[in-house]
Motif scaffolding. Structure first.
Motif, short mmCIF file in Angstrom:
data_model
loop_
_atom_site.label_atom_id
_atom_site.label_comp_id
_atom_site.label_asym_id
_atom_site.label_seq_id
_atom_site.Cartn_x
_atom_site.Cartn_y
_atom_site.Cartn_z
N UNK A 1 -38.75 17.29 11.56
CA UNK A 1 -37.59 16.25 12.25
C UNK A 1 -37.02 15.36 11.12
N UNK A 2 -37.78 14.84 10.35
CA UNK A 2 -37.26 13.68 9.36
C UNK A 2 -36.43 14.63 8.47
N UNK A 3 -36.95 15.96 8.01
CA UNK A 3 -36.24 16.75 7.18
C UNK A 3 -34.82 16.94 7.53
N UNK A 4 -34.60 17.26 8.71
CA UNK A 4 -33.44 17.99 9.43
C UNK A 4 -32.40 16.49 9.46
N UNK A 5 -32.68 15.32 9.43
CA UNK A 5 -31.76 14.39 9.42
C UNK A 5 -30.93 14.26 8.24
N UNK A 6 -31.48 14.90 7.06
CA UNK A 6 -30.87 14.74 5.66
C UNK A 6 -30.27 15.94 5.13
N UNK A 7 -30.61 17.16 5.53
CA UNK A 7 -29.98 18.47 5.27
C UNK A 7 -28.84 18.95 6.08
N UNK A 8 -28.17 19.89 5.48
CA UNK A 8 -26.98 20.35 6.26
C UNK A 8 -27.51 20.92 7.64
N UNK A 9 -26.62 21.07 8.52
CA UNK A 9 -27.07 21.58 9.80
C UNK A 9 -27.47 22.87 9.91
N UNK A 10 -27.16 23.72 9.25
CA UNK A 10 -27.39 24.94 8.82
C UNK A 10 -28.82 25.33 8.43
N UNK A 11 -29.57 24.13 7.46
CA UNK A 11 -30.81 24.22 7.14
C UNK A 11 -31.55 23.81 8.29
#
Length: 235
Positions: free
Chosen positions: A198-208
């Motif tokens: 969840x935390x990672x998803x905030x800082x990576x591109x939507x595709x990731x």
């Protein structure tokens, strides 16, 4: 970084090719759907590792009563508890970390997906995948980049739905990990690791982020199936 160029180029061709195949059905969602299919293919390749992890979980569940007995016996002596627990796992040819292996092995694939959607060019050509969207959110943009347009703007809402789905998968996966029999730091790591997505998803591109969600959902379904297949033996 140059070592990633060939895998990123290959991933670009695969995703673009899949998007082309899916376009008649998915339309504007074809690239997002291609990322989901790409991720599922990666997880399919890792099924043997997941089966090995399930066997390890079965063994840990069988050892859980002995681990709990050690925890009670050496509650005031953490160093002795750690040594005795390690000796027990060693004697039974078990490891508390086997369940983490499928997660660790797939991180290079996640890294390729991340690199693909932050690269303006791939193999010397403009990366046209960056122009594709999931509803209103660009696949090459992250939450920090879109939230400036408003927390409840269409692009931000796509990310908020993604976060909610990731959190739901993380809760389910963490609860299953809590029943796996892993104790101590290894058990804590297995329970907390799913929430890191969840935390990672905030800082990576939507595709990731889509990669993380698809992989997490695959893990949840896979563990449900394998848990029944490799249910702990009766004591």
């Amino acid at each position: 970084m140059f070592l990633l160029d060939a895998p990123v180029s290959l991933a670009h061709d695969l995703v673009a090719g899949l998007a082309g195949l899916l376009d008649p059905v998915a339309g504007g969602l074809a690239t997002a759907a291609a990322i989901v299919v790409f991720t599922a293919a990666v997880r399919l390749l890792l099924v043997p590792l997941s089966v090995a992890a399930a066997r390890g979980e079965r063994k840990r569940a069988r050892l859980l009563p002995q681990v709990q007995a050690l925890q009670k016996k050496y509650a005031k002596n953490p160093q002795r508890l750690q040594r005795e627990t390690a000796a027990l796992y060693r004697a039974e040819a078990a490891t508390p970390f086997s369940g983490c292996l499928p997660v660790l092995v797939q991180w290079p694939f996640f890294g390729v997906m991340y690199r693909l959607f932050v690269s303006a060019t791939v193999a010397g050509h403009q990366n046209l995948l960056l122009a594709h969207t999931l509803f209103a959110a660009p696949l090459g943009q992250n939450f920090i980049g879109v939230v400036g347009g408003g927390l409840f703007a269409p692009a931000s809402l796509v990310f908020l739905v993604l976060f909610a789905l990731l959190a739901a998968v993380a809760v389910w996966t963490s609860r299953r990990a809590a029943k796996s029999g892993a104790a101590g730091p290894a058990g804590a790591l297995m329970r907390l690791l799913p929430f890191g997505t969840v935390a990672v998803a905030a800082f990576v591109p939507l595709a990731a982020g889509l990669y993380l969600l698809t992989s997490g959902a695959w893990t949840a379904a896979e563990r449900a199936v394998l848990r029944r297949r490799f249910a702990p033996l009766p004591a």
